[in-house]
Motif scaffolding. Sequence first.
Motif, short mmCIF file in Angstrom:
data_model
loop_
_atom_site.label_atom_id
_atom_site.label_comp_id
_atom_site.label_asym_id
_atom_site.label_seq_id
_atom_site.Cartn_x
_atom_site.Cartn_y
_atom_site.Cartn_z
N ILE A 1 0.83 -1.20 0.00
CA ILE A 1 0.00 0.00 0.00
C ILE A 1 0.86 1.25 0.00
N ASP A 2 0.21 2.38 -0.25
CA ASP A 2 0.79 3.70 -0.01
C ASP A 2 0.08 4.28 1.20
N PRO A 3 0.68 4.19 2.39
CA PRO A 3 -0.01 4.65 3.60
C PRO A 3 -0.19 6.15 3.67
N GLU A 4 0.44 6.90 2.76
CA GLU A 4 0.33 8.36 2.77
C GLU A 4 -0.82 8.87 1.92
N HIS A 5 -1.48 8.00 1.20
CA HIS A 5 -2.64 8.46 0.43
C HIS A 5 -3.68 9.00 1.40
N PRO A 6 -4.34 10.09 1.08
CA PRO A 6 -5.31 10.68 2.01
C PRO A 6 -6.40 9.72 2.49
N ALA A 7 -6.76 8.74 1.65
CA ALA A 7 -7.79 7.78 2.06
C ALA A 7 -7.28 6.79 3.10
N LEU A 8 -5.94 6.66 3.21
CA LEU A 8 -5.35 5.69 4.11
C LEU A 8 -4.60 6.33 5.27
N LYS A 9 -4.17 7.56 5.09
CA LYS A 9 -3.28 8.21 6.04
C LYS A 9 -3.89 8.24 7.44
N GLY A 10 -3.13 7.74 8.41
CA GLY A 10 -3.57 7.71 9.79
C GLY A 10 -4.54 6.60 10.12
N ARG A 11 -4.82 5.73 9.15
CA ARG A 11 -5.84 4.70 9.35
C ARG A 11 -5.28 3.28 9.21
N VAL A 12 -3.99 3.17 8.95
CA VAL A 12 -3.35 1.87 8.84
C VAL A 12 -2.50 1.66 10.09
N ALA A 13 -2.89 0.70 10.90
CA ALA A 13 -2.23 0.51 12.19
C ALA A 13 -0.90 -0.21 12.05
N LYS A 14 -0.77 -1.10 11.06
CA LYS A 14 0.47 -1.87 10.95
C LYS A 14 0.67 -2.34 9.52
N ILE A 15 1.90 -2.16 9.04
CA ILE A 15 2.29 -2.70 7.75
C ILE A 15 3.24 -3.86 8.01
N GLY A 16 2.84 -5.04 7.61
CA GLY A 16 3.63 -6.23 7.90
C GLY A 16 4.71 -6.48 6.86
N PRO A 17 5.34 -7.64 6.95
CA PRO A 17 6.44 -7.99 6.04
C PRO A 17 5.98 -8.14 4.60
N ASP A 18 6.96 -8.11 3.70
CA ASP A 18 6.72 -8.40 2.29
C ASP A 18 6.94 -9.89 2.11
N PHE A 19 5.88 -10.68 2.16
CA PHE A 19 6.01 -12.12 2.03
C PHE A 19 6.22 -12.54 0.58
N TYR A 20 5.88 -11.66 -0.35
CA TYR A 20 6.10 -11.98 -1.77
C TYR A 20 7.59 -11.88 -2.08
N ASN A 21 8.18 -10.77 -1.75
CA ASN A 21 9.63 -10.45 -1.77
C ASN A 21 10.49 -11.21 -2.78
N SER A 22 9.95 -11.52 -3.95
CA SER A 22 10.76 -12.21 -4.95
C SER A 22 11.01 -11.35 -6.18
N ASP A 23 10.46 -10.13 -6.19
CA ASP A 23 10.61 -9.30 -7.39
C ASP A 23 11.52 -8.11 -7.17
N GLY A 24 12.03 -7.94 -5.95
CA GLY A 24 12.96 -6.84 -5.68
C GLY A 24 12.33 -5.47 -5.61
N LEU A 25 10.99 -5.37 -5.65
CA LEU A 25 10.33 -4.08 -5.60
C LEU A 25 10.10 -3.63 -4.16
N GLY A 26 9.99 -2.31 -3.98
CA GLY A 26 9.69 -1.73 -2.70
C GLY A 26 8.65 -0.65 -2.84
N PRO A 27 8.19 -0.08 -1.74
CA PRO A 27 7.12 0.92 -1.77
C PRO A 27 7.41 2.13 -2.65
N GLY A 28 8.66 2.45 -2.91
CA GLY A 28 8.96 3.60 -3.75
C GLY A 28 8.89 3.31 -5.23
N ASP A 29 8.64 2.05 -5.60
CA ASP A 29 8.63 1.67 -7.00
C ASP A 29 7.25 1.84 -7.64
#
Length: 387
Positions: free
Chosen positions: A70-98
């Motif tokens: 997710i993008d936790p900074e989007h106005p629809a989400l900001k302040g409403r996401v209590a926890k961002i868990g691990p990247d269990f997919y983690n096989s493509d080398g991508l991160g939140p900035g991509d």
Amino acid sequence: MDSGRFVRTTAVTGTALASLLGTALSWGAPTAAAAENAPSGWESAALGLPAAHRTTQGAGVTVAVLDSGIDPEHPALKGRVAKIGPDFYNSDGLGPGDEDYGVHGTAMVSGVLKAAPKATIITARVIDDSEEEKLERLKDGVSPLAKGIDYAVANGADVISLSLGGGMFSDLDGSELGAMSRAVHKGVTVLAAAGNSGDELNDGNFPAGYPTVISVAATQPGGSRAGFSTVRTHNTIAAPGVDITSARKSGGYHKVSGTSPATALAAGVTALMLAENPDLTPAQTRAILMRTAHAPEGGHDPLVGAGRIDAAAAVREAADPPRVDTAPKPYQGGKEHFASPTGTSRISHPPIERDLLNIGLGAAGGGLLFVVVGLLLALRKRQRATA
């Protein structure tokens, strides 16, 4: 249209959280006032959300959205996401900035919050946003989805929303089946998208097809099945899934269609029910959603299951739920576990299909005969040549 799993749009750079992947992140207590709600569309009235919100908005209920990040900074989400868990997919080398990270997940979280604006959200990444369908099975034999479900349960999820399926999850997986069962055993309600293959490719779809999961089909304005919504006998209920206003990772909002947004909305309605009555079991939740839905003509069908959800009616019935007996029962049968006239013994198999077997053996025998004759002819020619 939302295909596969299910939004196929392009996003620009999100927030720079790449260095924090793999660890659970706390974003503080979610507050609806800290962010804007996604603009309401036809789906709000179709679900009866305004009436349901007069009773509850989902406070105190935790919904886990397992998706593409997710993008936790989007106005629809900001302040409403209590926890961002691990990247269990983690096989493509991508991160939140991509660019191709968190597109679908951001939209789905906004859908849950549209239905339950005061619910607590936790997330984990179990799929990616690429066009290519990939079947990810880690070396330890446990899929990213199974790990995400166990993570959600361990972190207090009351509801798990899975806007994914088909393609990537077309095969039944033991690790996922086990994780689903553990979740429901712990009292967690799991919902998954029915799929977007219409009336084709109906040979199986998971996780919606797992018996412990509520399979969510999609409806169009008017309440009938959306043309893309997969037709299957295991469809449980339905929710609006055409042109649903959803958060765009690159900012603002856009229209999304598919059983993905339908599932997110259904998960939000489930949160409303649990906020009204935290003691609801997954079986009671399923029963209430089905009993209070706008039933199709002729009753439950493979198009929309029990029909489109009625959030207000579901919340009302949650206050006084039906008793659903799910306790294990002792076997009451005798030596035969099917009633007459089947009469199949518990320790015997039905007779083998001899016709197909005989055809196969005959074809194999004929092929072997041709090979033998060919070898004999070749040997005779060789003998003549050397004579």
